[in-house]
Design a protein around this motif. Structure first.
Motif, PDB file in Angstrom:
ATOM      1  N   GLY A  27      37.235   1.773   4.776  1.00  0.00           N
ATOM      2  CA  GLY A  27      37.127   3.159   4.459  1.00  0.00           C
ATOM      3  C   GLY A  27      35.743   4.010   5.149  1.00  0.00           C
ATOM      4  O   GLY A  27      35.239   3.280   5.880  1.00  0.00           O
ATOM      5  N   PRO A  28      35.402   5.000   4.749  1.00  0.00           N
ATOM      6  CA  PRO A  28      34.452   5.915   5.251  1.00  0.00           C
ATOM      7  C   PRO A  28      33.190   5.298   4.867  1.00  0.00           C
ATOM      8  O   PRO A  28      32.837   5.087   3.787  1.00  0.00           O
ATOM      9  CB  PRO A  28      34.700   7.333   5.035  1.00  0.00           C
ATOM     10  N   HIS A  29      31.910   5.109   5.864  1.00  0.00           N
ATOM     11  CA  HIS A  29      30.903   4.726   5.737  1.00  0.00           C
ATOM     12  C   HIS A  29      29.945   5.870   5.641  1.00  0.00           C
ATOM     13  O   HIS A  29      28.865   5.802   4.956  1.00  0.00           O
ATOM     14  CB  HIS A  29      30.324   3.595   6.910  1.00  0.00           C
ATOM     15  N   GLU A  30      30.181   7.043   6.256  1.00  0.00           N
ATOM     16  CA  GLU A  30      29.480   8.003   6.158  1.00  0.00           C
ATOM     17  C   GLU A  30      29.373   9.041   4.927  1.00  0.00           C
ATOM     18  O   GLU A  30      30.792   9.343   4.960  1.00  0.00           O
ATOM     19  CB  GLU A  30      29.471   8.939   7.375  1.00  0.00           C
ATOM     20  N   LYS A  42      20.055   4.387   0.561  1.00  0.00           N
ATOM     21  CA  LYS A  42      19.832   4.213   2.024  1.00  0.00           C
ATOM     22  C   LYS A  42      20.235   5.288   2.615  1.00  0.00           C
ATOM     23  O   LYS A  42      19.341   5.646   3.513  1.00  0.00           O
ATOM     24  CB  LYS A  42      21.097   3.134   2.542  1.00  0.00           C
ATOM     25  N   TRP A  43      20.749   6.437   2.480  1.00  0.00           N
ATOM     26  CA  TRP A  43      21.253   7.482   2.999  1.00  0.00           C
ATOM     27  C   TRP A  43      19.846   8.314   2.733  1.00  0.00           C
ATOM     28  O   TRP A  43      19.343   9.362   3.650  1.00  0.00           O
ATOM     29  CB  TRP A  43      22.398   8.206   2.735  1.00  0.00           C
ATOM     30  N   LYS A  44      19.508   8.470   1.469  1.00  0.00           N
ATOM     31  CA  LYS A  44      18.510   9.182   1.126  1.00  0.00           C
ATOM     32  C   LYS A  44      16.907   8.880   2.077  1.00  0.00           C
ATOM     33  O   LYS A  44      16.331   9.582   2.393  1.00  0.00           O
ATOM     34  CB  LYS A  44      18.006   9.065  -0.379  1.00  0.00           C
ATOM     35  N   GLN A  45      16.824   7.523   2.364  1.00  0.00           N
ATOM     36  CA  GLN A  45      15.809   7.092   2.973  1.00  0.00           C
ATOM     37  C   GLN A  45      15.813   7.510   4.555  1.00  0.00           C
ATOM     38  O   GLN A  45      14.908   7.861   5.125  1.00  0.00           O
ATOM     39  CB  GLN A  45      15.495   5.521   3.050  1.00  0.00           C
ATOM     40  N   ALA A  46      17.102   7.234   4.751  1.00  0.00           N
ATOM     41  CA  ALA A  46      17.480   8.177   6.425  1.00  0.00           C
ATOM     42  C   ALA A  46      17.252   9.369   6.540  1.00  0.00           C
ATOM     43  O   ALA A  46      16.356   9.826   7.434  1.00  0.00           O
ATOM     44  CB  ALA A  46      18.869   7.809   6.724  1.00  0.00           C
ATOM     45  N   MET A  47      17.267  10.239   5.483  1.00  0.00           N
ATOM     46  CA  MET A  47      17.060  11.710   5.509  1.00  0.00           C
ATOM     47  C   MET A  47      15.595  11.799   5.496  1.00  0.00           C
ATOM     48  O   MET A  47      15.028  12.939   6.261  1.00  0.00           O
ATOM     49  CB  MET A  47      17.780  12.316   4.498  1.00  0.00           C
ATOM     50  N   LYS A  92      21.733   6.404   9.984  1.00  0.00           N
ATOM     51  CA  LYS A  92      21.057   7.544  10.871  1.00  0.00           C
ATOM     52  C   LYS A  92      21.428   8.858  10.038  1.00  0.00           C
ATOM     53  O   LYS A  92      22.586   8.931   9.863  1.00  0.00           O
ATOM     54  CB  LYS A  92      21.460   7.532  12.075  1.00  0.00           C
ATOM     55  N   ALA A  93      20.470   9.759  10.084  1.00  0.00           N
ATOM     56  CA  ALA A  93      20.707  10.982   9.453  1.00  0.00           C
ATOM     57  C   ALA A  93      19.997  11.848  10.471  1.00  0.00           C
ATOM     58  O   ALA A  93      18.881  11.590  10.782  1.00  0.00           O
ATOM     59  CB  ALA A  93      20.215  11.167   7.932  1.00  0.00           C
ATOM     60  N   ARG A  94      20.704  13.154  11.132  1.00  0.00           N
ATOM     61  CA  ARG A  94      20.003  14.007  11.810  1.00  0.00           C
ATOM     62  C   ARG A  94      20.299  15.320  11.230  1.00  0.00           C
ATOM     63  O   ARG A  94      21.549  15.785  10.659  1.00  0.00           O
ATOM     64  CB  ARG A  94      20.782  13.897  13.222  1.00  0.00           C
ATOM     65  N   LEU A  95      19.358  16.087  11.239  1.00  0.00           N
ATOM     66  CA  LEU A  95      19.327  17.553  10.786  1.00  0.00           C
ATOM     67  C   LEU A  95      19.554  18.432  12.193  1.00  0.00           C
ATOM     68  O   LEU A  95      18.652  18.319  13.043  1.00  0.00           O
ATOM     69  CB  LEU A  95      18.254  17.988  10.204  1.00  0.00           C
ATOM     70  N   VAL A  96      20.904  19.149  12.376  1.00  0.00           N
ATOM     71  CA  VAL A  96      20.968  19.730  13.486  1.00  0.00           C
ATOM     72  C   VAL A  96      21.140  21.215  13.070  1.00  0.00           C
ATOM     73  O   VAL A  96      21.598  21.583  11.726  1.00  0.00           O
ATOM     74  CB  VAL A  96      22.182  19.355  14.127  1.00  0.00           C
ATOM     75  N   THR A  97      21.209  22.210  14.040  1.00  0.00           N
ATOM     76  CA  THR A  97      21.464  23.512  13.774  1.00  0.00           C
ATOM     77  C   THR A  97      22.867  23.831  14.050  1.00  0.00           C
ATOM     78  O   THR A  97      23.645  23.198  14.665  1.00  0.00           O
ATOM     79  CB  THR A  97      20.542  24.388  14.640  1.00  0.00           C
ATOM     80  N   LYS A  98      23.230  25.017  13.186  1.00  0.00           N
ATOM     81  CA  LYS A  98      24.575  25.405  13.428  1.00  0.00           C
ATOM     82  C   LYS A  98      24.559  26.367  14.600  1.00  0.00           C
ATOM     83  O   LYS A  98      24.421  27.517  14.497  1.00  0.00           O
ATOM     84  CB  LYS A  98      25.080  26.123  12.190  1.00  0.00           C
TER      85      LYS A  98
END
Length: 139
Positions: A27-30, A42-47, A92-98
């Protein structure tokens, strides 16, 4: 000439040809939304790691928006990195622009990337050395 099909050896299936096939049926992991990501430690720490990295690098600073400009939004992109055996290595979490909200000539006039490869630097040094050597030989 005998091809792979004629000899009875068809082209291998891409999904089963790897030594350690990934478990796609798991299933989806992200997460697909920020609220789903914040529910997982885990995702909160990545953010948090990504946000602290952006602040420590001085990537941007928070300023009030001018009235006549278009404010470009951002979004979080989540990705799980896997080991060769298919187990999760890191999140991994990345903050990207639109970027699709920006218009050339209105919101920005040029783009700039300060990334340079070491190979490029070596080539420039080599060309400079060759040019100076030949120039000195002419004198």
């Amino acid at each position: 000439m005998e091809t792979r099909i004629k000899s009875g050896f068809p082209k291998p299936n891409v999904l089963t040809a790897t030594k350690y096939p990934l478990n796609i049926a798991a299933g989806p992991h992200e997460p697909s939304t920020v609220s789903q990501a914040l529910a997982s430690p885990k995702w909160k720490q990545a953010m948090i790691t990504e946000y602290e990295g952006l602040l420590s690098n001085g990537t941007w600073s928070l300023v009030p928006p001018p009235a006549s400009t278009n404010v470009v939004g951002n979004k979080w992109v989540f990705e799980t990195k896997f080991n060769p055996d298919g187990s999760a290595q890191c999140h991994k979490a990345r903050l990207v622009t639109k970027r699709y909200h920006q218009t050339l000539g209105i919101d920005f006039y040029e783009t700039f990337s300060s990334v340079i490869k070491p190979t490029t630097v070596r080539i420039v040094w080599l060309l400079q050395f060759i040019f100076l050597r030949t120039f000195n030989n002419l004198m």
